[in-house]
Scaffold this motif. Structure first.
Motif, PDB file in Angstrom:
ATOM      1  N   ARG A 220       0.843  -1.231   0.049  1.00 28.62           N
ATOM      2  CA  ARG A 220       0.093   0.065   0.145  1.00 28.62           C
ATOM      3  C   ARG A 220       0.836   1.208   0.096  1.00 28.62           C
ATOM      4  NH1 ARG A 220      -4.896  -1.607   4.165  1.00 28.62           N
ATOM      5  NH2 ARG A 220      -5.734  -3.520   3.335  1.00 28.62           N
ATOM      6  N   GLU A 221       1.824   1.132  -0.526  1.00 29.06           N
ATOM      7  CA  GLU A 221       2.742   2.331  -0.773  1.00 29.06           C
ATOM      8  C   GLU A 221       2.583   2.946  -2.472  1.00 29.06           C
ATOM      9  OE1 GLU A 221       6.241   0.299   2.229  1.00 29.06           O
ATOM     10  OE2 GLU A 221       6.170   0.293   0.168  1.00 29.06           O
ATOM     11  N   VAL A 249      -3.599   2.033  -9.509  1.00 29.73           N
ATOM     12  CA  VAL A 249      -3.204   2.755  -8.225  1.00 29.73           C
ATOM     13  C   VAL A 249      -3.292   4.140  -8.501  1.00 29.73           C
ATOM     14  CG1 VAL A 249      -1.754   0.753  -7.271  1.00 29.73           C
ATOM     15  CG2 VAL A 249      -0.797   2.548  -8.836  1.00 29.73           C
ATOM     16  N   VAL A 250      -3.646   4.788  -9.827  1.00 37.40           N
ATOM     17  CA  VAL A 250      -3.117   6.177  -9.892  1.00 37.40           C
ATOM     18  C   VAL A 250      -3.910   7.068  -9.070  1.00 37.40           C
ATOM     19  CG1 VAL A 250      -4.926   6.184 -11.840  1.00 37.40           C
ATOM     20  CG2 VAL A 250      -3.210   8.083 -11.739  1.00 37.40           C
ATOM     21  N   ALA A 255      -3.775  10.750  -4.021  1.00 33.81           N
ATOM     22  CA  ALA A 255      -4.391  10.966  -2.717  1.00 33.81           C
ATOM     23  C   ALA A 255      -2.936  10.803  -1.848  1.00 33.81           C
ATOM     24  CB  ALA A 255      -5.198   9.864  -2.100  1.00 33.81           C
ATOM     25  N   ALA A 256      -2.227   9.705  -1.963  1.00 37.97           N
ATOM     26  CA  ALA A 256      -0.970   9.536  -0.992  1.00 37.97           C
ATOM     27  C   ALA A 256       0.124  10.540  -1.190  1.00 37.97           C
ATOM     28  CB  ALA A 256      -0.164   8.167  -1.350  1.00 37.97           C
ATOM     29  N   ARG A 257       0.271  11.142  -2.426  1.00 36.63           N
ATOM     30  CA  ARG A 257       1.148  12.308  -2.775  1.00 36.63           C
ATOM     31  C   ARG A 257       0.591  13.612  -1.943  1.00 36.63           C
ATOM     32  NH1 ARG A 257       1.179  11.760  -7.774  1.00 36.63           N
ATOM     33  NH2 ARG A 257       3.341  10.651  -7.944  1.00 36.63           N
ATOM     34  N   LYS A 262       1.153  17.360   2.290  1.00 38.20           N
ATOM     35  CA  LYS A 262       0.500  18.068   3.717  1.00 38.20           C
ATOM     36  C   LYS A 262       1.241  17.764   4.932  1.00 38.20           C
ATOM     37  CE  LYS A 262      -3.876  18.106   6.550  1.00 38.20           C
ATOM     38  NZ  LYS A 262      -5.139  17.960   6.655  1.00 38.20           N
ATOM     39  N   LYS A 263       1.813  16.546   5.047  1.00 34.17           N
ATOM     40  CA  LYS A 263       2.350  15.812   6.194  1.00 34.17           C
ATOM     41  C   LYS A 263       3.864  16.825   6.151  1.00 34.17           C
ATOM     42  CE  LYS A 263       4.121  11.663   8.373  1.00 34.17           C
ATOM     43  NZ  LYS A 263       4.224  10.217   8.266  1.00 34.17           N
ATOM     44  N   GLU A 264       4.215  17.030   5.124  1.00 38.55           N
ATOM     45  CA  GLU A 264       5.619  17.642   5.009  1.00 38.55           C
ATOM     46  C   GLU A 264       5.324  19.008   5.395  1.00 38.55           C
ATOM     47  OE1 GLU A 264       7.076  17.013   1.007  1.00 38.55           O
ATOM     48  OE2 GLU A 264       7.835  14.911   1.701  1.00 38.55           O
TER      49      GLU A 264
END
Length: 523
Positions: A220-221, A249-250, A255-257, A262-264
């Protein structure tokens, strides 16, 4: 010299007497020349070796584990690679690995040992490949081909010379095959590791790009998975397997990006806050400290990490940061502990100019009658009747080893930042992986401190009680913070509060050395 019993032919055997006599004489001559056992002790030693299940001579071994422990394993192995070269051995083990993969896919019992064998064969093949000197590179200084290698090159048709590029491509294929075997075993971490190594040797190995993408998808990466697909499709734009994964997975990758970005951004904000706090505290002379964020070197006992008593009245980080408004305006979280009754109060933000007495007056007014605290059964907690202290922690170790659970002064901004980030991670703020990483880091620190402590003390020796400083109720929080004896653990100013005449107060001053008082005066 004592000779061993000779295995001469028996009378019942149909052996020519002349041959039997010649055999006996040859045995006797060999023993006389020192080729037999020199003594019964030597003979027994050899017999014991044969009977030693852990260190059998190679000729008696029946499996790879026994052969690995055999004292003569290396010499015995040489018997099987005579007239072979590193290149032929590399090719041979690759073939064995491919055969193990084929057998693994054919067997109906789902026996995973075939894939484990394949991994071992590919590792052997890679190891032999490391011994090959590419034809476009000079051999190491002093290198000379031995007779066996030279003979093999002239007689063995499978021998092949490799350039550096050819060798890298070959080893890239071996690593890709090894990753494939790990895929069958669902060892996704190893699939990623081997695929990346393969791509370092040959960036156009499309199978490695596919296996890397697949492993990231399973884990799930999604952002890493999409990156692998995009890079692989640059080398083979019509690859259906990579396209299929990419299409799947696109959206998840996008969404992960976004979540990562946001986390960064949030991390950059936190870094700025910690930097400002550290600079402010340094300018004001406020010393920050920490306690361990784990309680043991393994998982046993970590469930109680947040128990106040477990930390000798110091709670792990709450996530509340001091707020700096200006050089003179700032506020710190504050903890008021009441050891006599096992209670506490936490104040999220207490201003620097606020008198301790005013805060206590809000919680414990001097009014007649019962106090507002339901746990104050004897109505002893009145503002004017309270004794206030803070503990004096060893800022720099005091010239001797500190107990591993003690408060330690943070030495620089980097250490302060790592502690703050680990504290957040340990609360689960950044996910399970970051929590485990922070826990590992904290345990490594604890292991170092334990070693320091046990050089001077028994591991089971409890640390001495900290000295204490009494705080005048009219003193401000800011005066306490800049006191040279104060180290603020975990960004939380911690006070211990007792009713003046309580037995717990008497016991506290009896077991602690009170080394001074913070008087109410201008900052």
């Amino acid at each position: 010299m004592s000779a061993p019993s000779q295995n001469h032919p028996s009378e019942g055997d149909s052996v020519d007497p002349d041959i039997a006599d010649m055999f006996a004489k040859a045995m006797d001559k060999a023993i006389d020349e020192g080729k037999g056992w020199r003594s019964d002790a030597d003979k027994q030693k050899y017999i014991d070796t044969i009977n030693d299940d852990d260190h059998l001579p190679a000729i008696f071994c029946t499996n790879e584990e026994e052969l690995k422990n055999a004292p003569d394993a290396e010499a015995f192995a040489e018997l099987f690679i005579e007239n072979e070269t590193p290149s032929t051995m590399m090719q041979s083990f690759k073939g064995k690995g491919n055969e193990s993969i084929r057998l693994g896919r054919q067997n109906q019992a789902k026996n995973v040992q075939y894939y484990r064998d394949a991994i071992n064969h590919y590792m052997q093949s890679i190891a032999w490949g490391e011994k090959i000197i590419p034809t476009d590179e000079d051999p190491p200084s002093g290198y000379v081909k031995d007779e066996k290698e030279a003979l093999a090159e002239t007689k063995n048709e499978e021998h092949k010379d490799y350039t550096r590029k050819e060798l890298d491509v070959y080893k890239s294929t071996l690593l890709a095959n090894k990753a494939m075997a790990h895929m069958e075993l669902k060892n996704w971490g190893f699939v990623i590791e081997d695929s990346l190594k393969s791509l370092m040797l040959n960036g156009s190995n499309i199978k490695s790009w596919y296996r890397l993408a697949k492993a990231h998808e399973i884990r799930r990466e999604y952002e890493e998975c999409m990156t692998a697909c995009e890079k692989g499709l640059k080398h083979e734009s019509d690859n259906k397997s990579l396209k299929k994964i990419a299409d799947k997975v696109v959206k998840k990758a996008e969404a992960a990006r976004s979540a990562r970005q946001k986390k960064e951004r949030e991390r950059v904000r936190r870094v700025g806050e910690v930097k400002s706090l550290w600079k402010f505290c340094k300018d004001k002379g406020i010393k920050l400290g920490r306690v361990p964020l784990v309680s043991t070197l393994d998982d046993d006992g970590d469930e109680d990490d947040t128990d106040e008593k477990r930390w000798n009245h110091q709670l792990p980080h709450t996530g509340k940061m001091p707020q700096v408004r200006s050089l003179m305006e700032y506020e710190f979280p504050a903890m008021f502990l009441y050891p006599a009754v096992g209670q506490s109060d936490f104040v999220e933000g207490m201003e620097a100019g606020e008198m301790i007495a005013l805060r206590l007056a809000q919680m414990f007014p001097d009014e007649d009658g019962p106090t507002p605290m339901p746990w104050d059964y004897n109505d002893e907690y009145k503002c004017s009747n309270l004794a206030i202290y803070f503990e004096v922690h060893q800022a720099e170790g005091g010239g001797k080893a500190q107990h591993w659970e003690g408060v330690r002064r943070l030495g620089d901004m980097g250490e302060c930042m790592r502690f703050f980030e680990n504290a957040r991670a340990m609360k689960g703020s950044d996910g399970q992986a970051e929590m485990e990483k922070a826990k590992k880091d904290e345990r490594e620190k604890m292991a170092v401190h334990i070693r320091e402590w046990t050089k001077e003390h028994s591991r089971h020796k409890d640390p001495d009680k900290c000295d204490a400083v009494r705080v005048h109720p009219a003193a401000t929080l800011g005066q306490v913070l800049v006191d040279e004896r104060m180290v603020v653990p975990n960004f939380i100013v911690t006070f211990l509060v007792f009713p003046e005449d309580h037995d717990a107060h008497k016991a506290f001053v009896k077991e602690r050395k009170v080394v001074g008082i913070v008087q109410p005066e201008d900052m």
